[in-house]
Design an enzyme around this catalytic site. Structure first.
Site, mmCIF file in Angstrom:
data_model
loop_
_atom_site.group_PDB
_atom_site.id
_atom_site.type_symbol
_atom_site.label_atom_id
_atom_site.label_comp_id
_atom_site.label_asym_id
_atom_site.label_seq_id
_atom_site.Cartn_x
_atom_site.Cartn_y
_atom_site.Cartn_z
ATOM 1 N N LYS A 217 0.835 -1.200 0.000
ATOM 2 C CA LYS A 217 0.000 0.000 0.000
ATOM 3 C C LYS A 217 0.868 1.247 0.000
ATOM 4 O O LYS A 217 1.865 1.312 0.723
ATOM 5 C CB LYS A 217 -0.947 0.013 1.203
ATOM 6 C CG LYS A 217 -2.025 1.103 1.095
ATOM 7 C CD LYS A 217 -3.148 0.873 2.087
ATOM 8 C CE LYS A 217 -2.774 1.243 3.498
ATOM 9 N NZ LYS A 217 -3.879 1.008 4.441
ATOM 10 N N LYS A 219 0.913 5.525 0.259
ATOM 11 C CA LYS A 219 0.217 6.743 0.677
ATOM 12 C C LYS A 219 0.273 7.780 -0.458
ATOM 13 O O LYS A 219 1.329 8.011 -1.053
ATOM 14 C CB LYS A 219 0.860 7.323 1.933
ATOM 15 C CG LYS A 219 0.753 6.410 3.150
ATOM 16 C CD LYS A 219 -0.683 6.309 3.645
ATOM 17 C CE LYS A 219 -0.779 5.457 4.901
ATOM 18 N NZ LYS A 219 -2.134 5.451 5.472
ATOM 19 N N ASP A 247 -3.800 4.997 -0.727
ATOM 20 C CA ASP A 247 -4.511 5.497 0.455
ATOM 21 C C ASP A 247 -4.317 7.007 0.565
ATOM 22 O O ASP A 247 -3.190 7.483 0.701
ATOM 23 C CB ASP A 247 -3.948 4.787 1.692
ATOM 24 C CG ASP A 247 -4.661 5.178 2.980
ATOM 25 O OD1 ASP A 247 -5.579 6.011 2.946
ATOM 26 O OD2 ASP A 247 -4.279 4.633 4.045
ATOM 27 N N GLU A 273 -8.154 4.045 -0.763
ATOM 28 C CA GLU A 273 -8.609 4.034 0.628
ATOM 29 C C GLU A 273 -8.858 5.453 1.110
ATOM 30 O O GLU A 273 -8.087 6.366 0.829
ATOM 31 C CB GLU A 273 -7.528 3.360 1.478
ATOM 32 C CG GLU A 273 -7.889 3.154 2.922
ATOM 33 C CD GLU A 273 -6.843 2.310 3.633
ATOM 34 O OE1 GLU A 273 -6.626 2.528 4.849
ATOM 35 O OE2 GLU A 273 -6.232 1.439 2.984
ATOM 36 N N GLU A 302 -11.449 2.914 8.872
ATOM 37 C CA GLU A 302 -10.609 3.114 10.052
ATOM 38 C C GLU A 302 -11.082 4.279 10.910
ATOM 39 O O GLU A 302 -10.777 4.333 12.099
ATOM 40 C CB GLU A 302 -9.142 3.313 9.657
ATOM 41 C CG GLU A 302 -8.817 4.624 8.991
ATOM 42 C CD GLU A 302 -7.373 4.691 8.520
ATOM 43 O OE1 GLU A 302 -6.595 5.454 9.123
ATOM 44 O OE2 GLU A 302 -7.019 4.004 7.552
ATOM 45 N N ASP A 325 -11.678 -1.537 12.507
ATOM 46 C CA ASP A 325 -10.575 -1.101 13.365
ATOM 47 C C ASP A 325 -10.899 -1.520 14.792
ATOM 48 O O ASP A 325 -12.012 -1.287 15.275
ATOM 49 C CB ASP A 325 -10.398 0.419 13.270
ATOM 50 C CG ASP A 325 -9.209 0.911 14.068
ATOM 51 O OD1 ASP A 325 -8.172 1.232 13.466
ATOM 52 O OD2 ASP A 325 -9.317 0.992 15.310
ATOM 53 N N HIS A 356 -8.002 -2.498 9.132
ATOM 54 C CA HIS A 356 -6.980 -1.469 9.318
ATOM 55 C C HIS A 356 -6.106 -1.853 10.510
ATOM 56 O O HIS A 356 -6.608 -2.314 11.537
ATOM 57 C CB HIS A 356 -7.654 -0.121 9.604
ATOM 58 C CG HIS A 356 -6.710 0.946 10.049
ATOM 59 N ND1 HIS A 356 -6.703 1.453 11.327
ATOM 60 C CD2 HIS A 356 -5.729 1.596 9.382
ATOM 61 C CE1 HIS A 356 -5.766 2.384 11.426
ATOM 62 N NE2 HIS A 356 -5.162 2.488 10.267
#
Length: 441
Positions: A217, A219, A247, A273, A302, A325, A356
């Protein structure tokens, strides 16, 4: 033994992760991974440990909220609580005065999660089982009795939840044995925090690939051209056949999210995400609809307050991946409700749960829930994986065990969130030795 609860303490524990940009993203540029850390004492000496995750500043507010809930817990016995766990959950979340500060959202719900996580840890320890095994061994009726169905019966009734669990009994032992052998599939977020340099990103990707990681993943969300460059770099590093997710951590408005992610579609992300406000259910639905032709799903959860919001996300087809979460929702009790609702919405297409876990202690906690989901609810690993971040595990007495990019089921009794007392003392804010060095932060 009754295991009467005699005391509840809570401490503000913070780790200076911002110094090396661990956890950095488009909205949270300098997080210090932290926790409101709860310890429950009983008259027989058994303890329960729990936490809720924060990013540094404001942890002291959660600590105050936990202290405000303590009077509802101290004096009760473990047996009294678990014999009517739904009632105890509602006691904490629906106090006639405290609920005005929520209800079931924000700081009070984070505090509720910390307290309930400690109670579940205590129960698992009393039974001599890891939390996931405590859940797996429960009778379906007992599982259902832990859930507060208020506000969700239009989507999931108690009878429907029981039916899901009873049907999943078939093949349950085989799935448990499979998890003990193979573990639960994981993906890594640790290679591509937004604040990492390209050199660091390349090295971490190289190391991860050598260790067997196949799902990564990245960012995104701060700068489009930078995102294009970084996604291209990651995709080149991991190859065409491995999985990439992106994300944005709530960075964009709806139209901006659609436009931005469309520009990143060439890198074949499985999902985007948190593309926009975590509260904007219809915005997520619009993004999901717009990105579907590109083969990109939407993942969120999350910062989804409670089971009611998850209900509406599912009703509106606003997400394609459910991200529970362990500390945002009301502990195990409320997460059970979401797991069961997500399963009910499975069909064409299914809505897999991919928890998450980006934070201190979150991997330790949520591994138990996703193991239960596979063994006792979903029975499927299709498009399912649990997040893993390689930070701060050394501070726990029972840290997660990853083997070949899979979570191996915990063996120690409890919920795996007991911290080493030496770590707690060093990182307690503001008096711990670590923070005496950074007191001006």
């Amino acid at each position: 033994m009754l295991h009467k609860i005699t005391n509840l303490t809570v401490r503000d524990v913070r780790f200076p992760t911002s110094l090396e940009q661990h956890g950095s993203d488009a909205m949270h540029t300098d997080p210090d991974y932290s926790a409101a850390y709860v310890v429950i004492d009983t008259d027989c000496g058994l303890k329960g440990f729990g936490l809720t995750f924060t990013l540094g500043k404001g942890t002291e507010i959660v600590v105050c909220a936990v202290e405000a809930l303590a009077g509802l817990v101290v004096g009760k016995s473990l047996q009294e609580i678990v014999s009517d766990f739904r009632g105890f959950y509602r006691l904490l979340t629906s106090d006639s005065q405290m609920r005005w500060l929520g209800p079931e959202k924000g700081v009070t719900h984070l505090a509720t999660a910390a307290v309930l996580n400690a109670v579940w840890d205590l129960w698992a320890r009393a039974e001599g089982k890891p939390l996931w095994k405590l859940l797996v061994d429960m009778d379906p009726k007992q599982i259902v009795s832990c859930i507060d169905f208020r506000y969700i019966t239009d989507v999931l009734t108690e009878d429907e939840a029981l039916d899901i669990l009873v049907k999943a009994q078939k093949g349950k032992q085989q799935r448990e044995d499979q998890m003990l052998r193979e573990g639960y599939p994981a993906y890594t977020t640790s290679c591509a925090w937004l604040g990492y340099s390209d050199q660091q990103l390349k090295q971490l990707c190289t190391d991860a690939l050598k260790s067997g990681w196949t799902k990564f993943k990245v960012k995104v969300g701060a700068d489009l051209e930078d995102d294009i460059r970084r996604c291209r770099l990651i995709r080149q590093m991991i190859g065409a056949n491995n999985t990439l997710m992106i994300d944005a951590n709530q960075r964009w408005d709806v139209a901006e999210a659609i436009s931005w992610v469309s520009r990143l579609a060439e890198f074949k992300p499985l999902w985007i995400e948190e593309p926009t406000s975590p509260d904007d259910i219809l915005g997520h639905a619009a993004i999901s609809k717009a990105l579907a032709p590109l083969g990109i799903g939407v993942a969120t959860g999350e910062q989804c307050h409670n089971r009611v919001m998850f209900k509406q996300f599912l009703q509106a087809s606003a997400l394609q991946f459910v991200q529970i979460d362990s500390c945002r929702l009301g502990s195990v009790n409320e997460n059970l409700a979401v797991l069961l609702m997500a399963h009910k919405f499975q069909g064409k297409p299914q809505v897999p749960v991919c928890p998450h876990a980006g934070g201190v202690g979150l991997c330790e906690l949520v591994q138990h829930l996703i193991l239960f989901d596979y063994v006792c609810v979903s029975g499927s690993l299709s498009h399912r994986m649990c997040e893993y971040v390689d930070h701060l595990h050394e501070h726990f007495t029972s840290p997660v065990v990853i083997h070949d990019a899979h979570y191996m089921p915990p063996k120690d009794p409890g919920y795996s969130c007991e911290m080493l007392e030496s770590s707690v003392q060093r990182h307690q804010y503001p008096e711990g030795d670590v923070w005496k060095l950074h007191i001006n932060k």
